[in-house]
Design a protein around this motif. Sequence first.
Motif, PDB file in Angstrom:
ATOM      1  N   ARG A 151      12.558 -14.193  12.009  1.00  0.00           N
ATOM      2  CA  ARG A 151      13.634 -14.886  11.272  1.00  0.00           C
ATOM      3  C   ARG A 151      14.704 -13.883  10.850  1.00  0.00           C
ATOM      4  N   ARG A 152      14.262 -12.759  10.306  1.00  0.00           N
ATOM      5  CA  ARG A 152      15.219 -11.732   9.866  1.00  0.00           C
ATOM      6  C   ARG A 152      15.990 -11.150  11.043  1.00  0.00           C
ATOM      7  N   ASP A 153      15.295 -10.935  12.168  1.00  0.00           N
ATOM      8  CA  ASP A 153      15.966 -10.423  13.367  1.00  0.00           C
ATOM      9  C   ASP A 153      17.043 -11.392  13.854  1.00  0.00           C
ATOM     10  N   ALA A 154      16.811 -12.683  13.617  1.00  0.00           N
ATOM     11  CA  ALA A 154      17.791 -13.709  13.999  1.00  0.00           C
ATOM     12  C   ALA A 154      18.946 -13.778  13.003  1.00  0.00           C
ATOM     13  N   GLY A 155      18.839 -12.999  11.911  1.00  0.00           N
ATOM     14  CA  GLY A 155      19.908 -12.976  10.917  1.00  0.00           C
ATOM     15  C   GLY A 155      19.961 -14.208  10.045  1.00  0.00           C
ATOM     16  N   LEU A 156      18.804 -14.859   9.874  1.00  0.00           N
ATOM     17  CA  LEU A 156      18.761 -16.106   9.105  1.00  0.00           C
ATOM     18  C   LEU A 156      18.029 -15.924   7.783  1.00  0.00           C
ATOM     19  N   SER A 157      18.517 -16.602   6.763  1.00  0.00           N
ATOM     20  CA  SER A 157      17.798 -16.683   5.494  1.00  0.00           C
ATOM     21  C   SER A 157      16.762 -17.797   5.609  1.00  0.00           C
ATOM     22  N   GLN A 158      15.872 -17.856   4.644  1.00  0.00           N
ATOM     23  CA  GLN A 158      14.907 -18.955   4.623  1.00  0.00           C
ATOM     24  C   GLN A 158      15.637 -20.293   4.555  1.00  0.00           C
TER      25      GLN A 158
ATOM     26  N   LEU B 232      10.060 -21.123  16.058  1.00  0.00           N
ATOM     27  CA  LEU B 232      10.471 -20.133  17.054  1.00  0.00           C
ATOM     28  C   LEU B 232      11.671 -20.614  17.865  1.00  0.00           C
ATOM     29  N   LYS B 233      11.690 -21.891  18.183  1.00  0.00           N
ATOM     30  CA  LYS B 233      12.837 -22.461  18.896  1.00  0.00           C
ATOM     31  C   LYS B 233      14.092 -22.390  18.032  1.00  0.00           C
ATOM     32  N   ALA B 234      13.956 -22.704  16.739  1.00  0.00           N
ATOM     33  CA  ALA B 234      15.100 -22.708  15.825  1.00  0.00           C
ATOM     34  C   ALA B 234      15.710 -21.319  15.645  1.00  0.00           C
ATOM     35  N   ILE B 235      14.888 -20.284  15.779  1.00  0.00           N
ATOM     36  CA  ILE B 235      15.411 -18.920  15.629  1.00  0.00           C
ATOM     37  C   ILE B 235      15.644 -18.264  16.986  1.00  0.00           C
ATOM     38  N   ASP B 236      15.489 -19.057  18.041  1.00  0.00           N
ATOM     39  CA  ASP B 236      15.715 -18.601  19.409  1.00  0.00           C
ATOM     40  C   ASP B 236      14.844 -17.389  19.748  1.00  0.00           C
ATOM     41  N   ALA B 237      13.584 -17.458  19.310  1.00  0.00           N
ATOM     42  CA  ALA B 237      12.634 -16.375  19.586  1.00  0.00           C
ATOM     43  C   ALA B 237      11.763 -16.750  20.786  1.00  0.00           C
ATOM     44  N   ASP B 238      11.301 -15.770  21.486  1.00  0.00           N
ATOM     45  CA  ASP B 238      10.446 -15.955  22.650  1.00  0.00           C
ATOM     46  C   ASP B 238       9.013 -16.190  22.185  1.00  0.00           C
ATOM     47  N   SER B 239       8.546 -17.428  22.281  1.00  0.00           N
ATOM     48  CA  SER B 239       7.211 -17.767  21.784  1.00  0.00           C
ATOM     49  C   SER B 239       6.122 -17.018  22.551  1.00  0.00           C
ATOM     50  N   GLN B 240       6.289 -16.838  23.840  1.00  0.00           N
ATOM     51  CA  GLN B 240       5.282 -16.126  24.631  1.00  0.00           C
ATOM     52  C   GLN B 240       5.183 -14.662  24.207  1.00  0.00           C
ATOM     53  N   LYS B 241       6.312 -14.067  23.907  1.00  0.00           N
ATOM     54  CA  LYS B 241       6.322 -12.672  23.458  1.00  0.00           C
ATOM     55  C   LYS B 241       5.596 -12.541  22.119  1.00  0.00           C
ATOM     56  N   LEU B 242       5.841 -13.477  21.201  1.00  0.00           N
ATOM     57  CA  LEU B 242       5.181 -13.436  19.905  1.00  0.00           C
ATOM     58  C   LEU B 242       3.677 -13.623  20.056  1.00  0.00           C
TER      59      LEU B 242
END
Length: 83
Positions: A21-28, A61-71
């Motif tokens: 979340r932080r890497d995506a630059g988002l607050s809670q 993970l989708k909302a923060i555009d993170a790679d779910s497989q990588k996580l």
Amino acid sequence: MAGTVHTEAYKKMLNALVEARRDAGLSQAQLAQRIGKPASFVGKYELGERRVDVIELLVVLKAIDADSQKLIRKLQVNLPDTL
């Protein structure tokens, strides 16, 4: 609270979510808005006060555009054999 919430593996997952979340630059609050939940929803799961199920994990993970497989691969390292 009993169960698997406070295992080291679960804590690692929560830490990975916070980091993503932080890497995506988002607050809670910003993440909560994206997933249609109050900010307390994000805060509670990040603190381990609320469990995250698989669907919620994937939506976050989708909302923060993170790679779910990588996580998931990251979490599989040193995964315990038992809960």
